[in-house]
Write an enzyme that holds these catalytic residues in place. Structure first.
Site, mmCIF file in Angstrom:
data_model
loop_
_atom_site.group_PDB
_atom_site.id
_atom_site.type_symbol
_atom_site.label_atom_id
_atom_site.label_comp_id
_atom_site.label_asym_id
_atom_site.label_seq_id
_atom_site.Cartn_x
_atom_site.Cartn_y
_atom_site.Cartn_z
ATOM 1 C CE LYS A 1 -2.503 2.512 11.548
ATOM 2 N NZ LYS A 1 -2.741 1.581 10.454
ATOM 3 C CD GLU B 1 -0.736 0.779 3.606
ATOM 4 O OE1 GLU B 1 -1.140 1.917 3.300
ATOM 5 O OE2 GLU B 1 -0.726 0.341 4.763
#
Ligand code: PSU
Ligand code: MN
Length: 300
Positions: free
Chosen positions: A157, A23
């Site tokens: 995350k 990405e």
């Protein structure tokens, strides 16, 4: 969707070689320049060393690009006009002919449309703290629920509510496995306290499991949680307070929506004196290495 392939990716497609999707939001919005450029180049070379062709995905001048040339990676890394683009914004960025860095959700959509089955990121987006008030839940989760790819991530995350993120992954029917661990990792840290995910110990087994998953007619992703190495991790106790302070600071400054994740990551880099950037780089490269191996197995 019209897709422009780099020469390298086009010949890999023609020759049925393993390809790993990467990405670009992690480059444009996830890390500062010039470390982000260095990271992007390293990611591609690790991928090649492991025998897979890297396909970094981004939008350049409103054109969907799968595989970027040197100057295009540089543009994504340093041009401040590059926007953070999630899946829902693809039509918009093409229409406006903007430059766009693709998040996990947008990258998965484009990769899947290109026939690429394996994708490595740093950490997926998920359910943010206080989501019960803000409703801030990443579109990444919906993409994981609806696109049948293998996605390699260092857990979710640590700026997220990991418990709720795991619950939401279940709701969406995403298969979650741990690479050489049964504890879901927490991005910067190897440990999150969330145990009991299914452990898989080799890229070959992950590829086989993926074949079974899609063979059952499932359309969701197989999320591979790959913990950062011990030498690169920041133990949870060393970073918890810093993450909490970053979340409070975002609230005080009224930072929300798509700006929130980049703000929190940058705040944590500042507060750790750059240590979290090193860890972010290490965990993402670790995912690329594993992703490339899985991609080779999937292509067999
Ligand atoms: N992994 C990283 N750094 C990042 C990201 C992943 O190490 O910046 C990006 C991915 O593109 C992911 C995005 O899709 O963060 C999540 O953004 P949001 O929380 O706004 O959905
Ligand atoms: Mn969000």
């Amino acid at each position: 969707m019209k897709i422009h392939y780099s020469n390298e990716v086009q010949s890999a497609l023609n020759d049925h070689k393993p390809i790993l999707a990467l990405e670009s939001t992690i480059i444009a919005q996830g890390m500062p320049y010039p470390q982000n450029l260095e990271f992007a180049q390293q990611a591609e070379s690790i991928c090649r060393d492991q025998g897979a062709v890297p396909a970094t995905i981004a939008i350049i001048n409103g054109e969907v690009c799968v595989g970027l040339e040197k100057d295009q990676i540089e543009l994504i890394a340093r041009d401040p006009s590059v926007k953070k683009i999630s899946r829902r914004e693809l039509g918009l960025v093409l229409f406006e002919k903007w430059h766009g860095a693709t998040t996990v959700s947008a990258t998965m959509h484009i990769a899947r449309s290109s026939g690429i089955r394996v994708f490595a990121t740093g950490g997926i987006g998920g359910v943010h703290w206080s989501a019960e008030e803000t409703f801030d839940i990443s579109e990444d989760l919906l993409a994981l629920g609806s696109i049948p790819m293998v996605v390699v991530s260092a857990g979710a995350k640590a700026i997220l509510d990991i418990g709720r993120t795991l619950e939401y992954l279940e709701t969406l029917g995403v298969a979650v496995v741990g690479y050489k661990t049964s504890e879901f990792p927490a991005f910067y840290s190897r440990h999150s306290g969330f145990h009991g995910i299914h452990q898989v110990d080799s890229a070959k087994h992950i590829a086989r499991m993926y074949r079974n998953h899609t063979g059952c007619g499932l359309h969701s992703a197989l999320l591979v949680a790959n913990p950062v190495s011990e030498k690169d991790e920041i133990p949870a106790r060393d970073i918890e307070d810093i993450i909490a302070a970053a979340c409070t600071s975002a609230q005080e400054k009224n930072i929300s929506g798509k700006k929130l994740t980049p703000y929190l990551l940058a705040e944590i880099v500042r507060a750790t004196g750059g240590r979290s950037l090193e860890t972010n780089r290490a965990l993402a490269l670790n995912n690329v290495g594993l992703g490339a191996k899985i991609s080779r197995e999937v292509h067999k």
